[in-house]
Write a protein that holds these residues in place. Structure first.
Motif, PDB file in Angstrom:
ATOM      1  N   MET A 380       0.823  -1.141   0.118  1.00  0.00           N
ATOM      2  CA  MET A 380       0.099  -0.137  -0.041  1.00  0.00           C
ATOM      3  C   MET A 380       1.058   1.168  -0.084  1.00  0.00           C
ATOM      4  O   MET A 380       1.837   1.370   0.697  1.00  0.00           O
ATOM      5  CB  MET A 380      -0.984   0.012   1.356  1.00  0.00           C
ATOM      6  CG  MET A 380      -2.152   0.920   1.361  1.00  0.00           C
ATOM      7  SD  MET A 380      -2.943   0.298   2.753  1.00  0.00           S
ATOM      8  CE  MET A 380      -1.992   1.278   4.124  1.00  0.00           C
ATOM      9  N   LEU A 382       2.866   2.824  -2.336  1.00  0.00           N
ATOM     10  CA  LEU A 382       4.288   2.731  -3.206  1.00  0.00           C
ATOM     11  C   LEU A 382       4.161   3.564  -4.102  1.00  0.00           C
ATOM     12  O   LEU A 382       5.163   3.699  -4.867  1.00  0.00           O
ATOM     13  CB  LEU A 382       4.560   1.348  -3.442  1.00  0.00           C
ATOM     14  CG  LEU A 382       5.233   0.629  -1.913  1.00  0.00           C
ATOM     15  CD1 LEU A 382       5.820  -0.589  -2.346  1.00  0.00           C
ATOM     16  CD2 LEU A 382       6.079   1.528  -1.327  1.00  0.00           C
ATOM     17  N   ILE A 416      -0.456  14.709  -6.108  1.00  0.00           N
ATOM     18  CA  ILE A 416       0.080  13.328  -5.466  1.00  0.00           C
ATOM     19  C   ILE A 416       1.672  13.304  -5.564  1.00  0.00           C
ATOM     20  O   ILE A 416       2.045  13.104  -4.700  1.00  0.00           O
ATOM     21  CB  ILE A 416      -0.353  12.275  -6.668  1.00  0.00           C
ATOM     22  CG1 ILE A 416      -1.794  11.739  -6.214  1.00  0.00           C
ATOM     23  CG2 ILE A 416       0.340  10.877  -6.257  1.00  0.00           C
ATOM     24  CD1 ILE A 416      -2.623  10.837  -7.013  1.00  0.00           C
TER      25      ILE A 416
END
Ligand code: ATP
Length: 417
Positions: A380, A382, A416
């Motif tokens: 989770m 990465l 992001i």
């Protein structure tokens, strides 16, 4: 029961195909006699005391017999209680039966679980009468009546019957001329029905509700929200502030409930036939503050009146070219040849892909150029999302999509990275 078809490949690799959860060999209820001596040090203390006190042969023999039984216990540790009990009842017959010679039984390395307080996770449903006792009977040969389908049918039938789902609120019944201090008579109750969304909640008197499934909920509601509420309010220890806080909480709950009838999004639409055989449009509605599992099919006209904005947004989405089924096809012959990226693509601004992310991006690009599928899976957080977004940007199709209205995707990328 109809046996499911299991391909040979799968039956040869049960763990791989999820047919068996544990890689540990599943042991049945085999009883293997073992050398008692290996358990000596693990015997319960009271037993060893008894051994010390009793020297004669008879006691020795009794102990041996006990040990036999205990060994059975160990060996059958994975059995359910019922089996264990039935074993206990047959203890005597076991005692009398001739022991098989150790040499005739295959030896295996075993560890005593006597003092290790292991939990038995194995449930033997077949033998558990308690579990099946209230269970429905159905014909094993009848395809339609077995397995999941049967339970699905039961659930659907149960849902069909209108019942009280939640008691949402209460208010004084204006038709009552004189209050009696009896909540059953003085109040109306706001009911969320089991077969309808909050949009169809109705106010009902107690006398009507007692004929419906789930009536206990009304009784419980009266105890908790009327009787207890009044008791707290009338308690001399309750301060003005406490009462104020209770009123605010009640208002907050009412506001929240109001939102359950507001359309957050239209998820889908469908045409159904009404009782007269006329076709009717329905929307599948996601309600504010409620999860997606509480979406419901509603009459389209009613929803269009209540939430015209959501309807037009839904229609826009339907026409949008970015939906996978509406977007342009990109046949393999038109895809650019795969070229491995050895360093950051130029379009990446304000951040850097990590090495393993660049590898992932290359791998996905390679698959895409060959029109092949793959699953990018790792721990989770990465950067799967990041890599997928960059893949979009890498190719003309992605660039076109971004130009045609995926502005939010670009924004997301900036956020992001
Ligand atoms: N190369 C990078 N540079 C800076 N931040 C990064 C980079 N890669 C990932 N992150 C950050 O790590 C977080 C997780 O990234 P991302 O959501 O892409 O991971 P994921 O594998 O998709 O997560 P999940 O498995 O939870 O879906 C995000 O907040 C993202 O900003």
């Amino acid at each position: 029961m109809v046996k499911p078809y299991i391909p040979q490949e799968a039956s040869q690799n049960p763990e791989l195909y999820g047919l068996r959860r544990s890689h540990r060999e599943r042991r049945g209820a085999s009883i293997v006699e073992s050398d008692d001596s290996d358990d000596d040090d693990l015997r319960p203390k009271k037993k060893s005391k008894r051994n010390a006190a009793a020297q004669d042969y008879e006691d020795e023999e009794e102990d041996d017999d006990e040990d036999d039984f205990d060994d059975d216990d160990d060996d059958e540790f994975m059995l359910d209680n019922k089996k264990r009990n039935s074993k206990k009842s047959s203890k005597k017959s076991l005692k009398k039966s001739k022991k098989p010679s150790l040499s005739s039984v295959p030896q295996e390395v075993r560890f005593s679980s006597r003092n290790s307080k292991q939990v038995n996770y194995v449930v033997d449903y077949e033998d558990d009468e308690d579990l099946l006792e209230s269970g429905p009977e159905f014909d094993e040969n009848d395809d339609e009546a077995n397995g999941d389908y049967y339970y699905y049918q039961q659930a659907v039938e149960a849902e069909d019957e209108r019942g009280i789902d939640i008691v949402m609120d209460h208010k004084i019944n204006n038709e009552v001329t004189e209050l009696t201090d009896e909540p059953k008579l003085d109040y109306l109750f706001k009911i969320k029905w089991s077969d309808a969304s909050h949009l169809h909640n109705t106010w009902e008197p107690w006398s009507t509700l007692k004929n419906f499934k789930g009536f206990r909920k009304v009784e419980n509601y009266i105890k908790q929200f009327i009787i207890m509420d009044q008791a707290i309010r009338n308690d001399p220890l309750t301060t003005k502030e406490d009462i104020e806080a209770m009123d605010i909480e009640r208002e907050r709950r009412r506001d929240e409930q109001e939102e359950y009838t507001q359309v957050e999004r239209i998820v889908d639409s469908d045409r159904v036939e009404d009782e007269n055989g006329d076709s009717k449009l329905q929307y599948y509605v996601k309600w504010k503050r409620l999860y997606y599992d509480e979406c419901s099919w509603e009459d389209a006209e009613q929803i269009a009146e209540r939430a015209p904005d959501q309807v037009s947004r839904y229609q826009q989405r339907l026409k949008s070219k970015i939906l996978p089924n509406l977007s342009a096809n990109y046949p393999q012959s038109q895809r650019p040849r795969f070229e491995k990226l050895s360093k950051q693509p130029l379009f990446i601004k304000n951040g850097e892909l990590r090495d393993f992310q660049l590898t992932g991006l290359n791998w996905m690009a390679f698959l895409w150029s060959r029109n092949e599928n793959g699953i990018l899976a790792d721990e989770m957080g990465l950067g799967k999302t990041v890599q997928t977004l960059f893949l979009y940007q890498l190719y003309p199709l992605g660039k076109k999509l971004l130009k045609n209205g995926l502005q939010k995707l670009i924004l997301l990328m900036k956020l992001i990275v």
